[in-house]
Write an enzyme that holds these catalytic residues in place. Structure first.
Site, PDB file in Angstrom:
ATOM      1  N   PHE A   1     -18.868  56.784 -28.502  1.00  0.00           N
ATOM      2  CA  PHE A   1     -19.544  57.795 -29.314  1.00  0.00           C
ATOM      3  C   PHE A   1     -18.705  58.052 -30.553  1.00  0.00           C
ATOM      4  CE2 PHE A   1     -20.557  62.046 -30.827  1.00  0.00           C
ATOM      5  CZ  PHE A   1     -21.932  61.962 -30.929  1.00  0.00           C
TER       6      PHE A   1
ATOM      7  N   ASP B   1     -10.527  56.265 -32.725  1.00  0.00           N
ATOM      8  CA  ASP B   1     -11.255  57.533 -32.849  1.00  0.00           C
ATOM      9  C   ASP B   1     -10.705  58.479 -31.790  1.00  0.00           C
ATOM     10  OD1 ASP B   1     -12.996  59.668 -32.620  1.00  0.00           O
ATOM     11  OD2 ASP B   1     -14.823  58.460 -32.690  1.00  0.00           O
TER      12      ASP B   1
ATOM     13  N   LYS C   1     -12.463  67.752 -33.748  1.00  0.00           N
ATOM     14  CA  LYS C   1     -12.629  68.745 -32.684  1.00  0.00           C
ATOM     15  C   LYS C   1     -11.488  69.768 -32.550  1.00  0.00           C
ATOM     16  CE  LYS C   1     -16.336  66.760 -30.116  1.00  0.00           C
ATOM     17  NZ  LYS C   1     -16.652  65.340 -30.045  1.00  0.00           N
TER      18      LYS C   1
HETATM   19  C1  LIG Z   1     -17.567  64.566 -30.877  1.00  0.00           C
HETATM   20  C2  LIG Z   1     -17.119  63.226 -31.309  1.00  0.00           C
HETATM   21  C3  LIG Z   1     -17.418  62.725 -32.581  1.00  0.00           C
HETATM   22  C4  LIG Z   1     -18.301  63.469 -33.555  1.00  0.00           C
HETATM   23  O1  LIG Z   1     -17.714  64.660 -33.965  1.00  0.00           O
HETATM   24  P1  LIG Z   1     -18.591  65.770 -34.742  1.00  0.00           P
HETATM   25  O2  LIG Z   1     -17.569  66.778 -35.161  1.00  0.00           O
HETATM   26  O3  LIG Z   1     -19.597  66.290 -33.787  1.00  0.00           O
HETATM   27  O4  LIG Z   1     -19.214  65.081 -35.898  1.00  0.00           O
HETATM   28  C5  LIG Z   1     -16.903  61.494 -32.938  1.00  0.00           C
HETATM   29  N1  LIG Z   1     -16.137  60.794 -32.088  1.00  0.00           N
HETATM   30  C6  LIG Z   1     -15.828  61.240 -30.863  1.00  0.00           C
HETATM   31  C7  LIG Z   1     -14.945  60.428 -29.986  1.00  0.00           C
HETATM   32  C8  LIG Z   1     -16.318  62.468 -30.419  1.00  0.00           C
HETATM   33  O5  LIG Z   1     -16.043  62.893 -29.185  1.00  0.00           O
END
Ligand SMILES: *Cc1c(COP(=O)(O)O)cnc(C)c1O
Length: 396
Positions: free
Chosen positions: A134, A219, A248
């Site tokens: 994701f 990421d 986050k």
């Molecule tokens: C939540 C998440 C995102 C997206 O972050 P947003 O702040 O909602 O745009 C991207 N990568 C990972 C691994 C995530 O858990």
């Protein structure tokens, strides 16, 4: 007067599926606890989805935000501000040599990483990511996301994305060609159900990228910021990326995203190539500095590792108590999941909530736990007790 729920349905576009059973109206938070409008208290093991890493309203965050809000809230990036530069220096010094770009969310941080990877070498534009990954909800990041359900209905998608099997180095190697710009993975897949990459896999990706002359993007939007017991999850494996993205938890509840690129890649962005109006806003950066200050004070992160072990052992004990119901326990530090052997995750979440514990169901069979990193052993035990009751209830 209509209820909040009625007004929400009437005035807010229905993208969140706030199911009736989880329709809490939260009004206050402190540490690992939140309260609803009826004054009911909950232990919060969702943490705003890995955002409130220091819990709710941590005094260091509140003070930083209050001070900065009274001084200077926003300037745009036409001007210098001190908190932005200090945060960048702190992130670089603590992570790896390079420079940062500030955005406001995880998707934006990843969008910046994808754009930067393409800018580095005009012949190379393809990004390889992992199935079950994701990476966000913008058009490029849903395309990088290795789950078809996020892409359906939004075609045509940007070109050049493909997917390999997480923890399977060969499947990545097979997809690399002369047009590949980067490989992008989460060291711990969060939304995909909490699956940790093996150290050998991440080190193998590092070698593969070096050999092929392409970029490695980690990421760490969800698994970074101390959640695994190290500031960054990649520190467990000893292989550093060329580009790291975080978001986050970094702002302690305020919106922030950051892309940290090693010096070679960072130089590919020239003035005008990328921008964000709010990116690096002084209030948000002061909040992030406060968060980092707490995280990096020893023995905070070592304690996260210890708490993670304690929690995982507790989940495994539940697994032995409910062998027909509870299966695999996954995770690293304080990002963990319990796999159920039947499609009962929503029911378990509902029962936990009724017992005073907020947890997050992913799909039909996975319960995800993201307690604030300041959680105490006592609160973890209380969480386990409520979870046990919920599983007892489910067993009937
Ligand atoms: C939540 C998440 C995102 C997206 O972050 P947003 O702040 O909602 O745009 C991207 N990568 C990972 C691994 C995530 O858990």
């Amino acid at each position: 007067m209509e209820t909040i729920q009625e007004q929400e349905a009437k005035y807010i576009i229905n993208t969140y599926n706030r199911r009736p059973e989880q329709n809490l109206l939260l009004v206050k938070g402190e540490g690992c606890r939140v309260w609803d409008e009826a004054g009911r208290e909950y232990l919060d093991f969702v943490s705003g989805l890995a955002v409130n890493i220091l819990g709710h309203c941590h005094p260091a965050v509140v003070e930083a935000v209050r001070d900065q809000a009274a001084l200077l809230i926003h300037t745009s990036n036409l001007y210098y501000t001190e908190p932005q530069v200090t945060l960048a220096r702190m992130l670089v010094e603590r992570t790896m040599p390079g420079r940062v770009f500030f955005a406001n969310s995880g998707a934006e941080a990843n969008e910046a990483a994808i754009k930067l990877a393409r800018k580095c070498d005009p012949r190379r534009y393809k990004i390889i990511s992992a199935h079950r990954s994701f990476h966000g909800r913008t058009l490029a990041t849903i395309t990088a996301t290795g789950q078809p359900k996020y892409r359906q209905g939004f075609e045509p998608l940007p070109e050049g994305f493909s997917y390999a099997v997480f923890n399977d180095l060969d499947s990545f190697e097979e997809l690399v060609d002369a047009e590949t710009a980067a490989i992008m993975v989460e060291p711990v897949q969060g939304e995909g159900g909490v699956h940790a990459a093996s150290a050998a896999f991440l080190r193998g990706l590092r070698e593969l990228c070096d050999r092929a002359g392409i970029l490695l993007i980690f990421d760490e939007v969800q698994c970074g910021m101390g959640r695994t017991g190290k500031l960054w999850a990649f520190e467990h494996c000893g292989a550093a990326p060329d580009i790291l993205t975080a978001a986050k938890g970094l702002g302690g509840g305020l919106p922030i995203g950051v892309m940290l690129a090693g010096e070679k890649a960072a130089g590919a962005f020239k003035p005008g190539d990328h921008a964000s109006t709010f990116g690096g806003n002084p209030v948000v950066c002061r909040a992030a500095l406060a968060v980092l200050g707490v995280l990096l004070r020893e023995p905070f992160l070592a304690q996260v590792e210890e708490k993670g072990r304690f929690w995982k052992e507790g989940l495994q004990r539940l697994g032995r108590l409910f062998p027909d119901l509870a299966g695999e326990v996954r995770g690293l530090g304080l990002i963990s999941a319990l796999e159920l052997k039947a499609p009962l995750a929503a029911g378990a979440q509902r029962r936990c909530q009724a017992g005073g514990l907020l947890v997050n169901a992913i799909g039909e069979t996975t319960l995800r736990f993201l307690p604030p990193l300041v959680v105490t052993a006592e609160q973890l035990e209380k969480g386990l007790a409520i979870l046990q009751q919920s599983l007892e209830g489910l067993q009937g």
